[in-house]
Design a protein around this motif. Structure first.
Motif, PDB file in Angstrom:
ATOM      1  N   ALA A 107      34.716  43.496  -2.598  1.00  0.00           N
ATOM      2  CA  ALA A 107      34.029  44.722  -2.185  1.00  0.00           C
ATOM      3  C   ALA A 107      32.546  44.686  -2.543  1.00  0.00           C
ATOM      4  N   GLU A 163      36.975  50.163   2.152  1.00  0.00           N
ATOM      5  CA  GLU A 163      35.629  50.333   1.612  1.00  0.00           C
ATOM      6  C   GLU A 163      34.580  50.220   2.717  1.00  0.00           C
ATOM      7  N   THR A 188      31.922  53.007   3.374  1.00  0.00           N
ATOM      8  CA  THR A 188      30.516  52.641   3.218  1.00  0.00           C
ATOM      9  C   THR A 188      29.714  52.889   4.487  1.00  0.00           C
TER      10      THR A 188
END
Length: 113
Positions: free
Chosen positions: A9, A71, A75
């Motif tokens: 990540a 993620e 994001t």
């Protein structure tokens, strides 16, 4: 085609920084999906380094790294799909599509903008 593996990540911060100097492509692939396999094969068959210029490709194996896919969605504020491609410039997604919408010529057009 030389894929860069997306398997942490923390790489998302690196990708955002890289995208300030070159466009970045993320390909989200499911090894259990025939559509994902077909679009990946088509993309790799058509890919020409001379045409893609500085577009840097990252490959995400969704089954191994589903948390990273989540993620990415958070994001970049993009709903998760599979298969899916994103092109990132200046830290922002400028193009994304999924399934059979993934097309090499379209990627080129957005990568060179």
């Amino acid at each position: 085609m030389n894929w860069n593996s997306l398997n942490q990540a923390a790489q998302l911060d690196i990708i955002k920084e890289e995208s300030k100097t070159q466009p970045v492509l993320i390909y989200k692939h499911s090894t259990s999906c025939s559509i994902s396999r077909a679009t990946l094969d088509r993309l790799e068959r058509n890919w020409k380094d001379a045409e893609t210029g500085s577009l840097k490709p990252y490959f995400l194996d969704l089954l191994s790294y589903r948390g990273i896919s989540n993620e990415i969605a958070n994001t970049f504020n993009i709903e998760h799909e599979s298969p899916q491609v994103l092109i990132i410039k200046n830290g922002e997604v400028i193009y994304h599509t999924s399934h059979f919408g993934i097309d090499y010529k379209s990627l080129l057009a957005f990568a060179k903008n």
